[in-house]
Enzyme design. Structure first.
Site, PDB file in Angstrom:
ATOM      1  NE  ARG A 164      -0.037   0.239   4.937  1.00 28.95           N
ATOM      2  CZ  ARG A 164       0.971   1.006   5.332  1.00 28.95           C
ATOM      3  NH1 ARG A 164       1.329   2.051   4.609  1.00 28.95           N
ATOM      4  NH2 ARG A 164       1.646   0.729   6.440  1.00 28.95           N
ATOM      5  CB  THR A 185       0.607   2.082  10.035  1.00 28.75           C
ATOM      6  OG1 THR A 185      -0.346   2.580  10.977  1.00 28.75           O
ATOM      7  CG2 THR A 185       0.025   0.862   9.333  1.00 28.75           C
ATOM      8  CE1 TYR A 186       0.538  -3.057  17.328  1.00 26.50           C
ATOM      9  CE2 TYR A 186      -1.281  -1.518  17.697  1.00 26.50           C
ATOM     10  CZ  TYR A 186      -0.641  -2.716  17.978  1.00 26.50           C
ATOM     11  OH  TYR A 186      -1.176  -3.579  18.911  1.00 26.50           O
ATOM     12  N   GLY A 242      -6.886   0.376   3.009  1.00 29.97           N
ATOM     13  CA  GLY A 242      -7.935   1.298   3.439  1.00 29.97           C
ATOM     14  C   GLY A 242      -7.546   2.150   4.626  1.00 29.97           C
ATOM     15  CB  CYS A 288       2.511   8.071   9.075  1.00 33.63           C
ATOM     16  SG  CYS A 288       1.106   6.954   9.117  1.00 33.63           S
TER      17      CYS A 288
END
Length: 223
Positions: free
Chosen positions: A79, A84-85, A164, A182
Site C-alpha cells: 500500500r 503503521t501499527y 484502506g 507514518c
C-alpha cells in the site's frame, strides 16, 4: 466531497464485519481475490471491517530507520504510505471499490476516505482534521499538540481499490513506540484513540458510526 452514485449502475457494497482477529497474510489474500473478482465484474464491491493481532506494516514509502524495534511481525504491504501499527482495539476497514464505475480519481478517493472518518468521528463529538503535510486524521489539543487517531493507506489495481483505513478505538497505544508512525518524528505529534480521549465507545458503536458515515459519503451498503 461526496461521491455521486445517483447515475451509477452499482450494487450496494457488501458490508462485512469479521469476528476474531485475522492474520495479515490471510487478509491480503482475501483482498487480492476480491479485487480481481470486482475488476472482472463477478463480485460486488466490499468493505471489510476487522481486527488484526499486533503487527507492523510497511508501505511503499517506508524508511528502514523508522522501524525502531520489531516487537511484532513486520509485513511489506504494497500500500501507499510508511510504517503503521495494527492490533486489537483498532478497527481496520479494508475498502474494495471500483473507481472505473465511480470516478477514476485516486486523490478524490483518498479525500473521500478522510471525509468518511471525519464524519464517523463527529458522531462521538470528536473533531477529526486533515493536514496538508501529514497523512491521516488528526485531533488538536489546547496546548498546540496534535495526535493521529486514524491512518490511511491504499493501493489500486485495475482501478479497484484495496487496503484502506484504521481507526484507534482502544488499542494499546504503547505498541506504536516500535515505529515512527507514518514517518512523523516531530514530538508535538503523537497517536491517540477514542478511549484516550475519554470516549467509552465499543467496537460495535464504532462500526455503526462507520456504516452511517460510509453511506453518507460513498453510498448504500448491504449486510
Amino acid at each position: 466531497m461526496l461521491l455521486n452514485r445517483a447515475n451509477l449502475d452499482l450494487q450496494p457494497a457488501d458490508w462485512m464485519i469479521e469476528e476474531g482477529r485475522i492474520a495479515y497474510p490471510d487478509a491480503v489474500r482475501h483482498m487480492e481475490g476480491r479485487v480481481e473478482a470486482i475488476s472482472r465484474g463477478v463480485a460486488p464491491e466490499q468493505v471489510w471491517l476487522l481486527e488484526h493481532p499486533p503487527l507492523y506494516t510497511a508501505g511503499t514509502s517506508a524508511k528502514e530507520a523508522d522501524l525502531i524495534a520489531a516487537r511484532f511481525p513486520v509485513f511489506q504491504s504494497g500500500r501507499g504510505g510508511q510504517y503503521t501499527y495494527h492490533g486489537p482495539g483498532q478497527r481496520v476497514a479494508y475498502v474494495m471499490l471500483d473507481l472505473k464505475r465511480r470516478k477514476p480519481d485516486v486523490r478524490r478517493f483518498v479525500r473521500d476516505l478522510e471525509e468518511w472518518l471525519i464524519r464517523a468521528l463527529s458522531q462521538f463529538n470528536i473533531k477529526g482534521e486533515r493536514r496538508q503535510d501529514r497523512i491521516g486524521i488528526w485531533v488538536s489539543h489546547a496546548d498546540g499538540s496534535e495526535d493521529k487517531i486514524a491512518a490511511l493507506g491504499v493501493r489500486v489495481r485495475h482501478w479497484v481499490t484495496f487496503h484502506g483505513v484504521s481507526l484507534n478505538v482502544d488499542p494499546e497505544l504503547e505498541h506504536f513506540s516500535g515505529i515512527v508512525p507514518c514517518g512523523v518524528r516531530d514530538a508535538r505529534f503523537g497517536v491517540t484513540s477514542l478511549a484516550a480521549l475519554g470516549v467509552p465507545a465499543t467496537m460495535a458503536d464504532v462500526d455503526r458510526a462507520l456504516k452511517q458515515a460510509f453511506e453518507e459519503t460513498f453510498g448504500a451498503v448491504k449486510g
